[in-house]
Structures are given as C-alpha cells and as structure tokens.
Design an enzyme around this catalytic site. Sequence first.
Site, PDB file in Angstrom:
ATOM      1  N   HIS A 107       0.953  -1.066  -0.071  1.00  0.00           N
ATOM      2  CA  HIS A 107       0.016  -0.132  -0.073  1.00  0.00           C
ATOM      3  C   HIS A 107       0.657   1.344  -0.049  1.00  0.00           C
ATOM      4  CE1 HIS A 107      -4.098  -2.016   0.580  1.00  0.00           C
ATOM      5  NE2 HIS A 107      -3.243  -2.774   1.303  1.00  0.00           N
ATOM      6  N   ARG A 199      -6.921   1.717  15.179  1.00  0.00           N
ATOM      7  CA  ARG A 199      -5.565   2.177  15.350  1.00  0.00           C
ATOM      8  C   ARG A 199      -4.799   2.445  13.951  1.00  0.00           C
ATOM      9  NH1 ARG A 199      -1.934   5.164  15.680  1.00  0.00           N
ATOM     10  NH2 ARG A 199       0.107   4.803  16.935  1.00  0.00           N
ATOM     11  N   GLU A 352     -10.078 -11.813   3.900  1.00  0.00           N
ATOM     12  CA  GLU A 352      -9.243 -11.306   4.794  1.00  0.00           C
ATOM     13  C   GLU A 352     -10.220 -11.006   6.129  1.00  0.00           C
ATOM     14  OE1 GLU A 352      -6.094  -7.476   6.137  1.00  0.00           O
ATOM     15  OE2 GLU A 352      -7.491  -7.186   4.365  1.00  0.00           O
ATOM     16  N   HIS A 377      -4.814 -11.402   0.237  1.00  0.00           N
ATOM     17  CA  HIS A 377      -4.950 -12.206   1.475  1.00  0.00           C
ATOM     18  C   HIS A 377      -5.402 -13.532   1.350  1.00  0.00           C
ATOM     19  CE1 HIS A 377      -3.249  -8.570   3.924  1.00  0.00           C
ATOM     20  NE2 HIS A 377      -4.044  -7.997   3.090  1.00  0.00           N
ATOM     21  N   ASP A 434       2.308  -5.880   2.403  1.00  0.00           N
ATOM     22  CA  ASP A 434       1.034  -5.227   2.563  1.00  0.00           C
ATOM     23  C   ASP A 434       1.412  -3.852   3.095  1.00  0.00           C
ATOM     24  OD1 ASP A 434      -1.687  -4.952   2.732  1.00  0.00           O
ATOM     25  OD2 ASP A 434      -2.023  -5.845   4.568  1.00  0.00           O
TER      26      ASP A 434
END
Length: 503
Positions: A107, A199, A352, A377, A434
């Site tokens: 990403h 988070r 996922e 995933h 990822d």
Amino acid sequence: MHVLFLGDLMWIYLLLLCCASCNGRPDPRKRDALIGLEASRRTGGDITLNEREKLLDGKLQKLKQHDMEAGQFPPSMHFFKAKRLIDQSPVFNLIQKMPKGAALHVHDFAMVSVDWLVKNVTYRENCYVCFTDKQTVQFIFSSGPPASSSHCSSWTLLRSLREKIKNTTELDNSFIRNLTLFTEDPDRAYPNQDTVWERFEQVFLVAYGLVTYAPVFKDYLYEGLRQFYEDNIMYVEIRALLPQTYELDGRLNDKDWSMAACQEVVNQFKKHHPDFIGARVIFTVHRKINATEAVKTVEEAMILRRNFPDVMAGFDFVGQEDLGRPLWYFKDALSLPEDKGFNLPYFFHAGETDSQGTDVDQNLMDALLFNTTRIGHGFALARHPVVKEMARKMYVPIEVCPISNQVLKLVSDLRDHPAAVLMAEGHPLVISSDDPAVFGATALSHDFYEAFMGFGGMSFNLGTLKELALNSLRYSTLSSQRKEEAIDALLVKWDKFVWESLL
C-alpha cells in the site's frame, strides 16, 4: 497441467498399492514414494536444484535447524516481539541477500520507513503540526499558518517548536509512535480486531498530510522504490488511493497529476537503477463507499487505465473487510467495464476475515466471478474448498501477507496460518508485505522469513524460496515478453546469490 495430471495418476496408483496390502506390513518403498509425492506437491517441490544450490540448501537447512531449536521460535510469537530475534537470525540474513523478484501487494502510504518520514520530511521548511483531541497528530505544509480546526490544537511551525524544546529526540519519537502500530505489549494494546484496525487506519491519517504534499509525494515514492530495491526487489505493484495532492499555496492536483507523477518517478528510478524492472499502480478506494460512488470510481478507474496504460494496472477495494460492504454490493459498478467492452483488471482484497458464513465471507467467490487477476490475502480460502479449486483451475494466485495477518489479529501463531496448507498443496501464491512501514518490517524480507520458517518448518528448502521469487514475476501484470525478460534477469541474480552465499 501436465505435472498435475501425472501427480494425480501417481496418487491413484499408490492408493491402489497400499489398499492391496493393507492387511500386511507396510512396504517401506511405498512409504518413501508417498513422502516423495507429498514433497513434490509443495511450493517449490518440482524445482530441481543444481549442485551449487544443493550445497547452499544443505547450509540453509542447518541454519533453519538452529532457529527451530533455539527455544523461542519467531513465527510462533507476535512480530513486534519476534523482530529482534529474526534480525539476529542467519536465515534472515540469507533471505535479505536473496533476490526476491517482486512485491505485488503493497500500500502506497506504508512503503517507506517512518524514520524517513519523521527525520526527513518533518524537518523540511513550512511543515506545521497540530495535536488532536484523539491524542494523535496531524501535519500540513503551508506558506503561512493554516486555518484552525475544531478537532485540532492551533497549528505550530515545526521548526519553531523544535527550537523551543531541548529534547527533539523525544518529540520525533512521539511522531514515530503515531506513524506505526509498534508497541512492546501488542496483546494489551490491541485486544481485538476492531481496536487494531481503528489504530491502523488512524496511522494513515497521520501520514496523510505529509505524503500528499506534492513535492513529498514524488520524493516518498522514489524513497519507497529505493527501500524495496535495497531489499533485493526488482519490481513493485502498489495499491494506491491516489488522493488529491496539494501545493504550498493550497492548490490541489487531481488523480491525473498523481498518475503522471508516478510514471515520472518510476522512469527516473529506472534510469538511476537500470536493473530495476519498474512499478505499476493498482487504483484503490475504501470499501465503505456507496453504490453511486462506486460507479463513479470505476468510471474514473477506466479513464486512468486508458490515459496511463503503462503504469495503471487495475482496481481494488481497501479497508477492513468485516466492516466494509461486500463485493456483491458493488456488482453494478464492477460490471461496467465488461458492459462497455473495456479491460479493467481487478485485484480484490478478499477473504481477509475469520467471520465464516457472513456476506463478507462470500467475497472470495465473488472475486472469482468478477474475474479477479489475483486475490489479496485470501485468509479464509481454506474454508471454501469449491472456491479454492476454482482459484487453482483459473490460475488465480493468492497474495499472502504473513505479518499483516498476524498484526491485524487473524492468526497469532504463523504455524497455524492457512497458507501453510496452500503451500503444502502447491496452490499458486506469492508472498508480500502489505504495510511494512506501519509494522516496522523490511520491504519484504521479514515476511519471507515468517513464511519460510512458519508455514513449512523443516519441509521447505531453497527450492521453496526460488519458486516464491519466480511466482512473484509470473503472477505480475508485466506483459508476457517483459515477464520472460524479468525472470531471466532474476535467474542471473539468483545464480550470483547462490555463488556468493557459498564463499
């Protein structure tokens, strides 16, 4: 197909032999044949190692044995606790030096180490910071004090703030903590998936104001490619939201600007690093958008694909799968390209999740029905035998991201990861990272180590690593000719790696 067919015949033949003598003492030759057949089906099982590779494999197996018997086995531990042990491992050291081909699931705002963001970007001129009511921070570049926000303290020029305080190290460390999930006690900090995902997405909001500043956007991408290149990766496919970037005076740039900037940076990096194959973008959007927004986004993706065919690879949805809308909700939008006779490849995040039987749990099936090129995933794939067989027959590989799946609380012990079964069956897959910067991991080497040690234990060998590296190029979006050229270049690097590792 030919190898699989012969393997099936062997399997049937061995079963008949075993059944024919099931009342007697087992024949050791039949046992050896079964062991050999099972080994041949694993990822890398059909790769024949040359003499030098066999020597290196012997060395590798001894190193693996040491890690397996060391008392604390890193894949069984949370990565935040295991990283120190992994970094000291000779197996990891070997994997770092190994040419790994491509990273196909990465990403955009999580490619570059947070140290670089803090110690380089936040030290630039005109960088402002504010402290939010959620005990996080936000950044923005501006030619003058930005307008105040209701959720944020007044903006402070970072250069002035640093001049006023004595301990800038602690300030920088606080910024780093805001840009990563790392914590000494991850189980306490993140008791469930919703907590860690909240988070996780907050981290991207902190980085947003830094990375979307137009000059930083280009520098960030170049630094990301450099860090992946330093980890012996020769090609990258980046999931990118392509948000509007901004200039110092507040002017905004559209997605065309961002795509053109990506193309410019990739070409520049290739010029400086001739053995780097390149990078492409998979345009993404958050899976919480509604159906009307999805139609507009897919239409936008088609335009970007038409305008930037060399760098624009396709389209995907991102975000927490369990809380987002399932793929089937977007069926009208996702059908648009085919209805218009336009080729827009899909690369869907799917599976996922560990929420079996929900609408989201059908994303794997729907991803295949929409002819996805790869599946991101695919954690839930083992619970869907029909879909798994479909994926194998359609040659749709799974992008496995071990550390991400562990940190985001799908699995605690990586020996229990479903990909261990997929690799035992030789299912088409690649290993990727990822969001390595958010996890405090290297571009790809930490994930390779976790997969190599955790998914296969002593059964995986150098052939496993070689096939994973080759798979990453085979299943990329490079053209057939460029794939062949890339694989040839990888094999040259591989032979050099083997030779140097034996010295």
